[in-house]
Design an enzyme around this catalytic site. Structure first.
Site, PDB file in Angstrom:
ATOM      1  N   ASN A 176      69.885  30.649  10.632  1.00 24.37           N
ATOM      2  CA  ASN A 176      70.563  30.910  11.898  1.00 24.37           C
ATOM      3  C   ASN A 176      70.361  29.656  12.744  1.00 24.37           C
ATOM      4  OD1 ASN A 176      71.356  31.597  14.466  1.00 24.37           O
ATOM      5  ND2 ASN A 176      70.300  33.557  14.507  1.00 24.37           N
ATOM      6  N   ARG A 185      70.945  28.942  15.640  1.00 22.15           N
ATOM      7  CA  ARG A 185      70.531  29.177  17.030  1.00 22.15           C
ATOM      8  C   ARG A 185      69.038  29.485  17.149  1.00 22.15           C
ATOM      9  NH1 ARG A 185      74.338  33.184  19.952  1.00 22.15           N
ATOM     10  NH2 ARG A 185      73.367  32.211  21.743  1.00 22.15           N
ATOM     11  N   CYS A 186      68.378  29.663  16.004  1.00 24.23           N
ATOM     12  CA  CYS A 186      66.953  30.022  15.981  1.00 24.23           C
ATOM     13  C   CYS A 186      66.104  28.769  15.769  1.00 24.23           C
ATOM     14  CB  CYS A 186      66.714  31.025  14.860  1.00 24.23           C
ATOM     15  SG  CYS A 186      64.971  31.354  14.533  1.00 24.23           S
ATOM     16  N   SER A 187      65.171  28.519  16.681  1.00 26.22           N
ATOM     17  CA  SER A 187      64.333  27.317  16.580  1.00 26.22           C
ATOM     18  C   SER A 187      63.476  27.340  15.317  1.00 26.22           C
ATOM     19  CB  SER A 187      63.460  27.164  17.816  1.00 26.22           C
ATOM     20  OG  SER A 187      62.553  28.241  17.929  1.00 26.22           O
TER      21      SER A 187
END
Length: 119
Positions: free
Chosen positions: A9, A11-13
């Site tokens: 993902n 958007r996930c750090s």
């Protein structure tokens, strides 16, 4: 040479960090943006097996709003948990790194990816 896949993902750090670790180690993994390319229930069952989990619940993000909306905390049926993840991929814990379609880890924290690459 081993083949790696990462359920990612962007958007996930934590997911970005795990992907960076793969890249820093010279691994060009197949990147599956699982929110766009939803894994099927059969694929999820296979991933659960590769992860060596006792229950699908171990791969579910329990803090997601949809988890509570679907009342999954009270769901006992493994197939229904898997179907929920297939239908709502936001529920899938991330990132998941798969090696040679045989073994996998949930790279949380991302440093787990380093250990996995050594195995």
């Amino acid at each position: 040479m081993s083949k790696y896949t990462i359920l990612h993902n962007p958007r996930c750090s934590k997911s970005r960090e795990a992907l960076k670790i793969l890249e820093e180690n010279g691994i060009a993994a197949d990147v599956v943006k699982y929110l766009d390319e939803r894994p099927s229930a059969a694929q999820l069952k296979n991933i659960i097996k590769m992860l060596g989990l006792q229950s699908a619940r171990e791969m579910i993000r329990t803090k997601e709003a949809i988890y509570k909306e679907l009342d999954l905390q009270n769901e006992k049926d493994e197939d229904k948990l898997i179907e929920a993840m297939a239908e709502h991929p936001k529920l899938i814990e991330r990132p998941i790194i798969i090696k040679d379609d045989k073994e996998a880890i949930i790279a949380r924290p991302p440093e787990k990816a380093k250990e996995f690459l050594k195995s």
